[in-house]
Scaffold this motif. Sequence first.
Motif, PDB file in Angstrom:
ATOM      1  N   VAL A 104       5.207  -0.631  10.170  1.00  0.00           N
ATOM      2  CA  VAL A 104       5.982  -0.657  11.598  1.00  0.00           C
ATOM      3  C   VAL A 104       5.182  -0.101  12.536  1.00  0.00           C
ATOM      4  O   VAL A 104       4.912  -0.249  13.662  1.00  0.00           O
ATOM      5  CB  VAL A 104       7.453  -0.337  11.323  1.00  0.00           C
ATOM      6  CG1 VAL A 104       8.105  -0.254  12.744  1.00  0.00           C
ATOM      7  CG2 VAL A 104       8.075  -1.068  10.467  1.00  0.00           C
ATOM      8  N   GLN A 105       4.455   1.162  11.922  1.00  0.00           N
ATOM      9  CA  GLN A 105       3.723   1.618  12.848  1.00  0.00           C
ATOM     10  C   GLN A 105       2.299   1.531  12.990  1.00  0.00           C
ATOM     11  O   GLN A 105       1.504   1.950  13.615  1.00  0.00           O
ATOM     12  CB  GLN A 105       3.867   3.533  12.399  1.00  0.00           C
ATOM     13  CG  GLN A 105       5.247   4.192  12.588  1.00  0.00           C
ATOM     14  CD  GLN A 105       5.492   5.080  11.788  1.00  0.00           C
ATOM     15  OE1 GLN A 105       4.323   5.684  10.774  1.00  0.00           O
ATOM     16  NE2 GLN A 105       6.412   6.001  12.005  1.00  0.00           N
ATOM     17  N   GLY A 106       2.134   0.354  12.582  1.00  0.00           N
ATOM     18  CA  GLY A 106       0.568  -0.349  12.807  1.00  0.00           C
ATOM     19  C   GLY A 106      -0.234   0.597  11.927  1.00  0.00           C
ATOM     20  O   GLY A 106      -1.707   0.437  12.086  1.00  0.00           O
ATOM     21  N   TYR A 107      -0.070   1.171  10.851  1.00  0.00           N
ATOM     22  CA  TYR A 107      -1.055   1.769   9.823  1.00  0.00           C
ATOM     23  C   TYR A 107      -1.955   0.760   9.232  1.00  0.00           C
ATOM     24  O   TYR A 107      -3.277   1.200   9.145  1.00  0.00           O
ATOM     25  CB  TYR A 107      -0.317   2.519   8.547  1.00  0.00           C
ATOM     26  CG  TYR A 107      -0.888   3.497   7.987  1.00  0.00           C
ATOM     27  CD1 TYR A 107      -1.514   4.750   8.287  1.00  0.00           C
ATOM     28  CD2 TYR A 107      -1.377   3.126   6.576  1.00  0.00           C
ATOM     29  CE1 TYR A 107      -2.138   5.621   7.542  1.00  0.00           C
ATOM     30  CE2 TYR A 107      -2.112   4.095   5.821  1.00  0.00           C
ATOM     31  CZ  TYR A 107      -2.461   5.222   6.260  1.00  0.00           C
ATOM     32  OH  TYR A 107      -3.331   6.100   5.430  1.00  0.00           O
ATOM     33  N   SER A 163      11.832   3.291  -4.581  1.00  0.00           N
ATOM     34  CA  SER A 163      12.524   2.925  -3.339  1.00  0.00           C
ATOM     35  C   SER A 163      12.182   3.707  -2.238  1.00  0.00           C
ATOM     36  O   SER A 163      11.823   3.209  -1.070  1.00  0.00           O
ATOM     37  CB  SER A 163      13.955   3.307  -3.683  1.00  0.00           C
ATOM     38  OG  SER A 163      14.314   2.540  -4.770  1.00  0.00           O
ATOM     39  N   THR A 164      11.935   5.126  -1.959  1.00  0.00           N
ATOM     40  CA  THR A 164      11.700   5.789  -1.200  1.00  0.00           C
ATOM     41  C   THR A 164      10.290   5.687  -0.689  1.00  0.00           C
ATOM     42  O   THR A 164       9.674   5.576   0.428  1.00  0.00           O
ATOM     43  CB  THR A 164      11.802   7.319  -1.569  1.00  0.00           C
ATOM     44  OG1 THR A 164      10.974   7.662  -2.454  1.00  0.00           O
ATOM     45  CG2 THR A 164      13.236   7.918  -1.300  1.00  0.00           C
ATOM     46  N   GLY A 165       9.295   5.364  -1.742  1.00  0.00           N
ATOM     47  CA  GLY A 165       7.798   4.940  -1.681  1.00  0.00           C
ATOM     48  C   GLY A 165       7.912   3.584  -0.892  1.00  0.00           C
ATOM     49  O   GLY A 165       6.918   3.509   0.059  1.00  0.00           O
ATOM     50  N   ILE A 166       8.572   2.608  -1.179  1.00  0.00           N
ATOM     51  CA  ILE A 166       8.379   1.270  -0.579  1.00  0.00           C
ATOM     52  C   ILE A 166       8.958   1.554   0.812  1.00  0.00           C
ATOM     53  O   ILE A 166       8.482   0.761   1.774  1.00  0.00           O
ATOM     54  CB  ILE A 166       9.167   0.584  -1.241  1.00  0.00           C
ATOM     55  CG1 ILE A 166       8.258   0.046  -2.509  1.00  0.00           C
ATOM     56  CG2 ILE A 166       9.417  -1.115  -0.567  1.00  0.00           C
ATOM     57  CD1 ILE A 166       9.028  -1.083  -3.459  1.00  0.00           C
ATOM     58  N   ALA A 167       9.961   2.169   0.886  1.00  0.00           N
ATOM     59  CA  ALA A 167      10.437   2.556   2.237  1.00  0.00           C
ATOM     60  C   ALA A 167       9.366   3.078   3.298  1.00  0.00           C
ATOM     61  O   ALA A 167       9.127   2.662   4.540  1.00  0.00           O
ATOM     62  CB  ALA A 167      11.722   3.480   2.515  1.00  0.00           C
ATOM     63  N   LYS A 168       8.611   4.012   2.729  1.00  0.00           N
ATOM     64  CA  LYS A 168       7.419   4.662   3.588  1.00  0.00           C
ATOM     65  C   LYS A 168       6.458   3.804   3.776  1.00  0.00           C
ATOM     66  O   LYS A 168       5.738   3.393   4.780  1.00  0.00           O
ATOM     67  CB  LYS A 168       7.065   5.914   2.773  1.00  0.00           C
ATOM     68  CG  LYS A 168       7.921   7.068   2.740  1.00  0.00           C
ATOM     69  CD  LYS A 168       7.258   8.417   1.777  1.00  0.00           C
ATOM     70  CE  LYS A 168       8.424   9.361   1.596  1.00  0.00           C
ATOM     71  NZ  LYS A 168       7.875  10.408   0.659  1.00  0.00           N
TER      72      LYS A 168
END
Length: 306
Positions: free
Chosen positions: A292-295, A281-286
């Motif tokens: 969102v940040q355009g990575y 879950s935390t991984g998918i959030a990252k």
Amino acid sequence: MRILVTGASGLLGLNLSLLVYTMHEIIGVDRSQLGAVPFRLVNADLLDPGAVDRVLGMIRPEAVIHCAALANLEACEENPAEAERLNADLPGELAASCARNGIRLVHLSTDSVFDGTKNGIYTEADLPNPPGVYSATKLKGEQNVLSAYPEAIVARVNFFGWSLGGKRSLSEFFYNHLSAGEACNGFTDIWFCPLFVGDLAEILVQMLEKCLSGLYHVVGSEALTKYDFGLRIARQFGFEESLIHPISVEASNLTARRSHNLRLSVHKLSTDLALDIPGVSTGIAKFYTQFVQGYPQKMRSYQQIS
Ligand SMILES: NC(=O)c1ccc[n+]([C@@H]2O[C@H](COP(=O)([O-])OP(=O)(O)OC[C@H]3O[C@@H](n4cnc5c(N)ncnc54)[C@H](OP(=O)(O)O)[C@@H]3O)[C@@H](O)[C@H]2O)c1
């Protein structure tokens, strides 16, 4: 530390290099895929005769993180000789050279060395039984590394993230289909423990910093099916979940055999690093925050324009 990263254009190598270059000196081994990256590159095909010793002699790293491989399962079935050279022979050669020169080594292996028939979670003590060319050559690679250099780290991994070409990971597979409104399949009968590539990169560097050695399972702390993983991606991005069709892997047209149970214990890793290993879950959030940040666009911008 001066760290040589092989496979610097790959899913792990590029993410790791971009994350770590501000803390350690990173030199990536590349075959002219990368341009304008913020870390140093050395151009080499590691299968060329003498390439390993030439690169190590030129760079003189303190550590090598060996991410280069033939990591596509279908390509390995089609080119078993190339898979053997890249996944089995090269790691042994690299390990012997690192051992001779006192260079620390992290070698990347795979969760899929197991046949998946165990009724439970695999630990490092379980006997592997690889189901296909990819996993068989990766297992030989592990054995070649540890016999040439017992102090090396061999990390069995499974991870997801954004890649240079945008098509390398399972997370990108779901993102690409769902964002285009296209249906895709999700396997309900393959269990795995994916780790976000940024978390994996940090853990691998910590393993080096803590001077660990030997075989480790370096996966996420949570097991789920590939279908459920797709649903989690859909929910995180707000995509239509029903676009993912739940099917058995046996009903797919993939040629390489896949194991059904790739649930691996991270107890040894977690204990030796004194660290809670992240779940999915935390991984998918990252993974979503990077989006969102355009990575993903930033990754594409590192592609060399020929
Ligand atoms: N992705 C996963 O979830 C996963 C799961 C289990 C294990 N692993 C293991 O993790 C490691 C990294 O995987 P990945 O997904 O990052 O792989 P990847 O994206 O397929 O990248 C492979 C890298 O190896 C390089 N390479 C291939 N042949 C080479 C050669 N002859 N000389 C120099 N470089 C060469 C490629 O360079 P080019 O770009 O020039 O081809 C590329 O940079 C591999 O050992 C893989 O087996 C991955």
